[in-house]
Design a protein around this motif. Structure first.
Motif, PDB file in Angstrom:
ATOM      1  N   UNK A  53     -27.857  -4.433 -21.473  1.00 36.01           N
ATOM      2  CA  UNK A  53     -28.469  -3.128 -21.716  1.00 36.01           C
ATOM      3  C   UNK A  53     -27.619  -2.067 -21.024  1.00 36.01           C
ATOM      4  N   UNK A  54     -26.602  -1.544 -21.712  1.00 41.54           N
ATOM      5  CA  UNK A  54     -25.703  -0.559 -21.092  1.00 41.54           C
ATOM      6  C   UNK A  54     -26.422   0.624 -20.471  1.00 41.54           C
ATOM      7  N   UNK A  55     -27.533   1.041 -21.045  1.00 44.77           N
ATOM      8  CA  UNK A  55     -28.261   2.186 -20.493  1.00 44.77           C
ATOM      9  C   UNK A  55     -28.916   1.870 -19.156  1.00 44.77           C
ATOM     10  N   UNK A  56     -28.992   0.573 -18.803  1.00 40.05           N
ATOM     11  CA  UNK A  56     -29.607   0.168 -17.538  1.00 40.05           C
ATOM     12  C   UNK A  56     -28.570  -0.244 -16.497  1.00 40.05           C
ATOM     13  N   UNK A 106     -29.479   4.358 -15.835  1.00 38.54           N
ATOM     14  CA  UNK A 106     -30.924   4.393 -15.613  1.00 38.54           C
ATOM     15  C   UNK A 106     -31.453   3.109 -14.990  1.00 38.54           C
ATOM     16  N   UNK A 107     -30.540   2.243 -14.539  1.00 37.65           N
ATOM     17  CA  UNK A 107     -30.952   0.944 -14.044  1.00 37.65           C
ATOM     18  C   UNK A 107     -31.237   0.889 -12.566  1.00 37.65           C
ATOM     19  N   UNK A 108     -31.847  -0.222 -12.154  1.00 35.77           N
ATOM     20  CA  UNK A 108     -32.210  -0.446 -10.761  1.00 35.77           C
ATOM     21  C   UNK A 108     -30.963  -0.575  -9.887  1.00 35.77           C
ATOM     22  N   UNK A 115     -35.875  -4.528 -16.878  1.00 32.32           N
ATOM     23  CA  UNK A 115     -35.925  -5.203 -18.186  1.00 32.32           C
ATOM     24  C   UNK A 115     -35.186  -6.540 -18.129  1.00 32.32           C
ATOM     25  N   UNK A 116     -35.727  -7.454 -17.328  1.00 35.17           N
ATOM     26  CA  UNK A 116     -35.098  -8.751 -17.168  1.00 35.17           C
ATOM     27  C   UNK A 116     -35.121  -9.586 -18.443  1.00 35.17           C
ATOM     28  N   UNK A 117     -35.845  -9.124 -19.461  1.00 35.26           N
ATOM     29  CA  UNK A 117     -35.866  -9.815 -20.751  1.00 35.26           C
ATOM     30  C   UNK A 117     -34.642  -9.489 -21.602  1.00 35.26           C
ATOM     31  N   UNK A 177     -23.782  -3.154 -17.764  1.00 32.43           N
ATOM     32  CA  UNK A 177     -25.186  -3.323 -18.118  1.00 32.43           C
ATOM     33  C   UNK A 177     -25.618  -4.754 -18.346  1.00 32.43           C
ATOM     34  N   UNK A 178     -24.819  -5.732 -17.909  1.00 28.79           N
ATOM     35  CA  UNK A 178     -25.175  -7.140 -18.092  1.00 28.79           C
ATOM     36  C   UNK A 178     -25.895  -7.684 -16.868  1.00 28.79           C
ATOM     37  N   UNK A 179     -26.864  -8.568 -17.116  1.00 28.41           N
ATOM     38  CA  UNK A 179     -27.517  -9.256 -16.011  1.00 28.41           C
ATOM     39  C   UNK A 179     -26.530 -10.224 -15.366  1.00 28.41           C
ATOM     40  N   UNK A 180     -26.576 -10.333 -14.046  1.00 25.51           N
ATOM     41  CA  UNK A 180     -25.711 -11.262 -13.327  1.00 25.51           C
ATOM     42  C   UNK A 180     -26.527 -11.833 -12.166  1.00 25.51           C
TER      43      UNK A 180
END
Length: 391
Positions: free
Chosen positions: A220-223, A228-230, A214-216, A156-159
């Motif tokens: 977010x593990x749920x994303x 539930x993420x893109x 939710x790039x902010x 769920x981490x942004x990369x």
């Protein structure tokens, strides 16, 4: 533009195609109680201009109705999946993996290592141990477009390296094709979330995309993509009158109200050149609650074929659908797909001059020599395929 060094291995095996003469002879033999036979045929045209797949089947040719792909399955070594691929003429395909930045050229139907490999990391501006997560590819003439998942990591981490839209120039014939990365852009997602970049913005879809990104939020593990993420997993050419280079992006997730999303990208060349993306519309597709796992445009069928499967790690079901690619048009179920244990359909390759399709598998969880492919030694990794006659 940055050229990629290439390695060349022994030439591909001869393929078998059904010619018009063989078909007529076969009909005569059938009438006499005999079985028609297949005859060998040459490669169909230069790989750089006549091929397609993963999104563009190239020129269909006048004998499309009488040419068939050899159904012999291949064993493609060196990777556990073909996450996206395009045809190189009639005998080879270029495959991408979501586990590394290596492009591999294989002889279709063969059992063996790639006949060419290209390390793309440097041209993409990333390290060789990064994971750009390339998920699908589409060919328009001599250019191949590739797209990454644009999703978070599994935790769920942004990369940032996972937000890429790539343009690659192809030239020559396999097994001596040359490849040049023309562009690698990172603005596709930010443009997608901007309603002013859409010709026909859909507030409901835009809201679902915003909630799934939710790039902010850095974490977010749920994303995560399988939560539930893109998650982009499909890319295909879908030409319309006045828009011959139009592409469609297929989403595995999210699926608002249980429907998959396909978004049209109207200006891929302009985006690759450094401009802003321009989107047409989002079409909601009824895939029975499934997401899009791969896409390809077929010139022979004049339609987009979709691989549908679970948005998460479930073992199925998997289906093949046909879609005109037109905004708002419904899909038609082509067939249910049966796959080997542990494998998942991952990409579609459409070849010039035939309505047959090649489906590539993700074999990450297939057990090979007592361990799963993804956990095995690099030399032991391989994946397979399936040839289907599309209705």
């Amino acid at each position: 533009m940055r050229s990629i060094p290439r390695g060349v291995a022994p030439p591909h095996p001869t393929i078998r195609v059904r010619s018009a003469i063989a078909l007529l002879l076969g009909l005569c033999l059938w009438a006499a109680g005999c079985s028609p036979t297949l005859v060998s045929g040459p490669d169909h045209g230069p790989d750089g201009g006549g091929g397609g797949g993963g999104g563009d089947a190239g020129g269909g040719g006048g004998d499309a109705a009488v040419v068939s792909l050899d159904p012999t399955p291949g064993r493609y070594r060196g990777a556990c999946d073909g996450s996206g691929a395009v045809a190189l003429g009639f005998t080879h395909f270029l495959s991408l993996s979501d586990e590394d930045q290596v492009a591999r050229v294989y002889a279709r139907g063969a059992a063996g290592s790639p006949v060419q490999t290209f390390q793309l990391a440097s041209a993409l501006g990333v390290s060789t141990d990064a994971e750009v997560d390339l998920e699908d590819a589409a060919r328009v003439g001599d250019r191949m477009y590739a797209i990454s998942s644009h999703g978070r990591t599994n935790s769920g981490d942004l990369d940032p390296v996972r937000y890429r839209f790539v343009a690659i120039e192809l030239a020559g014939q396999a097994p001596g094709v040359s490849l040049t990365v023309a562009a690698s852009r990172a603005r596709l997602l930010s443009d997608l979330l901007d309603s002013s970049r859409w010709l026909t913005p859909n507030p409901t879809i835009l809201s679902a995309l915003q909630a799934a990104t939710r790039l902010d939020l850095q974490s977010a593990p749920s994303l995560a993509p399988k939560e539930q993420g893109l998650n982009f997993e499909g890319l295909a050419r879908a030409p319309l009158a006045g828009a011959p280079e139009r592409l469609v992006i297929g989403l595995r997730n999210p699926r608002p109200a249980g429907r998959a999303i396909a978004v049209s990208l109207m200006n891929p060349a302009e985006l690759a050149a450094g401009g802003a993306a321009r989107f047409g519309e989002a079409t909601e597709l009824d895939l029975g609650g499934l997401g899009i796992r791969g896409m390809a445009w077929s010139d022979a069928a004049r339609a987009v074929y979709l691989l549908a499967g679970p948005h998460d790690a479930a073992a199925g079901p998997f289906r093949l659908y046909r879609w005109s690619g037109a905004p708002g048009a419904p899909v038609v179920l082509a067939r249910e797909l049966t796959v080997p244990a542990g494998a998942h359909p991952e990409a579609i390759v459409a070849y010039p001059g035939t309505a047959d399709l090649q489906i590539l598998f993700d074999a990450d969880d297939v057990v090979l020599g007592g361990t799963t492919c993804k956990d095995g030694a690099a030399a032991d990794r391989e994946y397979g395929d399936l040839i289907v006659q599309a209705p």
